[in-house]
Design an enzyme around this catalytic site. Structure first.
Site: not given
Lengths: 418, 418
Positions: B125, B127, B132, B141, B197, B199, B231, B235, B238, B242, B251, B255, B348, B362
């Site tokens: 997968d 990114y 996104h 962050r 997600e 994709e 996907d 959250r 994760q 992670y 994850k 899928t 995503t 989002e």
């Protein structure tokens, strides 16, 4: 348990990795032959495909040994694994009435080439070595403090199954993106910080269903056997790529495994408990089994032209904090389906002394403390044409359960782009 | 390119996802039948296994269509893919002399169940959605700044192939470890932040050799086709797991992919270039192809009992920053061998407007901005028994190249431990 004697004389030595107590499973061929399943006994291989063809062993209605992998046997369930081991013991034990019948099916190991013993369905690499995690913290972040989740989660990530190769396969030094902390831009080229990771690989035999978790005890029962595993690592590529989604190309250029699957059954006498938990694990990780194994491990390094390799690390698989069964339970805890042939790397095994560090990153402290080989050559990371060798054996009373060696030679990087 | 007319009348509508221009590949069965390869045309499926058995099509000495996957066809090389597409076109085009011969081999889609169209060898997968990545930075962050490597590396991680399921498969809400920032200890239980997600998945058809990199142009030629891909992401799991090795159990519980492989050939008229690079890519990522595709995408959400779903996102696959060919080139750049059936998730896809955000993380801004469905129900993340639906189509002049839908319903978590 003492040495169990076999009529195969070479299996009765205290030095052979493959006494009757072991009986590991591999895939072999001689020149011009198709690879097929075999069992190591002393310095011989029992040709399982030929035995099956002759009607001397039958596990299933279909042929399961005339194949270049053991996955079909794995899928036959733990009761059948036990039955097979019983048959093999009865055939090969000293005084067996089968000796005259079976002897023609032994092939000298010296004549055979060894292949991948199983098809790797998926490869997951864990991070269960506490000393290693603390060392990496000290090296990379200036503090041996563990990541906040480390004492709660058997941390793992998905690796690349297509990169798993059998001992003896040469590995190209990988090209990849790296960036020095003070550089404006990354660059692409051969890794300058090529490393090993000393690990044990657990092989899943019994599948679990998509959507259905398994307990630690169920997970333990699903495991078919173990191999030595060298998770080759390009530290400079990994350092630049791993945020935020983890290691990728820094780990994708090769993972070497030893050629013989040592069965869980052979290692039963060597079970030891995981260490006392510093923080209690969540109840889903509870189990009743002793999940680790007392397996002596060694890493050796041999530069091109050296007469013999230098031992650079001696440690033990019982240094791990999490067991393969705990890792497998966690792996399936969200509903991830597991399959026969899934390979779970333990994570790098390091002990508290420097002589027990299972990676060059730790042994050279990220290159700051070069070390000297018996040849007088100095090393921090791996140089082109160096050969790295892992060895492992559970040491019994006058016998050993050996894994054979897991070796790999690093070739110079290919030119890319052309 | 206009609509190409077929003698299969339902294929000539501007609304069908499967005109003659498309010809996507799937695996189907009717009640009591074995799953086998079929090709969608209008509201029918051409039974490729039956055609092959009747001697009306032959790609290889061995049967390649009487199998529950398209991997065998993928392995026959791009020239054979083109030959197959030519044969299918000739059989199905309006005015074809083959109509009377071929018509008996059409099965109504309404009578068929669809299965996984290929065996997923490994799942990676990526990114590659810039909006996104910026949104996730802003949410997690507090800054939309991209990770330092994002503009240089098509970032990806290895996912879990065993978790990839076909559209329509129900997904259990995963249990997992989570920890609130102010909690002393983590806990284990059902995810409270279950997400999607949006994709596109690229499917590798032609393998690459272990140890050998491929250029972007070679990578593009290796790609067999595309599917929609959801996907599913937990959250909260994760977030806790992670660091430092990336997403794992957050994850691994599912899928979903759409059931028809839309071939690269069908999408050729819809190629568009990747956007201008903010920073020049390193030369190994140079290519001459337009690597993205103009594919309209939509996400819909349907709570249990709702008469119809609510559209919650409309965006386009051309919003991606990196192409599948660039991702595949990077994937193999260190020597990682690629195989037929490898699945590469794009990452995503989100556009700049809120209506174009391809995840609930989002759309609800991490739960801080709940949204309202047409039924009046409020959502932040997915609730039990909600169904999520992805749709996609490249929109041509009076026709479309549709993917079908990629749906999944979330069932309540299983009780674990018991």
């Amino acid at each position: 348990m003492p040495l169990m004697k076999s009529w195969v004389a070479s299996a009765n030595s205290a030095e052979t990795p493959f006494p009757l107590n072991n009986l590991p499973y591999g895939v072999f061929s001689r020149a011009g032959e198709d690879p097929r399943c075999g069992v190591a006994i002393g310095d011989m291989i029992l040709d399982m495909a030929a035995l099956e063809a002759a009607g001397l062993i039958a596990l299933d209605a279909e042929a399961v040994f005339d194949l270049p992998f053991w996955n079909q046997v794995m899928e036959l369930a733990p009761e059948v694994w036990a039955k097979l081991r019983g048959h093999l013991h009865a055939m090969l034990v000293d005084g067996s009435g089968d000796q005259a019948t079976i002897a023609p099916y032994l092939v000298p190991q010296a004549d055979a080439q060894l292949h991948m013993p199983f098809m790797v369905s998926e490869y997951t690499d864990f991070y269960a070595g506490r000393q290693h995690a603390q060392n990496m913290g000290a090296i990379l972040r200036g503090s041996p403090d563990l990541p906040a989740n480390w004492l709660h989660i058997p941390i793992g990530y998905n690796g690349r199954a297509s990169s798993v190769v059998v001992s003896g396969t040469q590995i190209n030094r990988p090209n990849g993106q790296t960036k020095a902390p003070d550089a404006d831009m990354p660059s692409f080229g051969p890794s300058k910080r090529l490393d090993i990771e000393l690990e044990i690989g657990a092989i899943v035999g019994t599948p679990s269903e998509f959507g259905a978790p398994v307990t630690v005890d169920q997970a333990d029962a699903m495991i078919f056997g173990f191999v030595l595993l060298n998770d080759w690592s390009a530290r400079d590529i990994q350092a630049w790529e791993y945020q935020p989604l983890g290691p990728f190309q820094g780990k994708a250029f090769g993972t070497s495994i030893s050629p013989w699957i040592v069965t869980k059954a052979a290692l039963e006498p060597f079970r030891v408990p995981t260490p006392a938990c510093e923080k209690a694990l969540l109840p889903y990780l509870d189990g009743t089994i002793d999940g680790l194994y007392d397996i002596a491990l060694e890493v050796l390094m041999q530069p091109e032209g050296a007469a013999k390799p230098t031992s650079i690390c001696k440690t033990n698989a019982k240094r791990l904090y999490y067991s393969a069964a705990e890792q497998l339970c966690h792996h399936a805890s969200g509903g991830c389906g597991m399959n026969a042939g899934d390979l779970l790397g333990s994570g790098t095994i390091s002990g508290p002394e420097k002589s027990e560090f299972g990676s060059l990153m730790e042994l050279s402290w990220a290159g700051r403390a070069p070390f000297t080989l018996d040849t007088g050559e100095i090393r921090t990371f791996i140089e082109d044409n160096d050969t790295l060798i892992l060895r492992g054996a559970a040491l019994g009373d006058g016998y050993q359960i050996g894994f054979g060696t897991c070796t790999g030679k690093i070739r110079p990087a290919v030119k890319f782009p052309a």
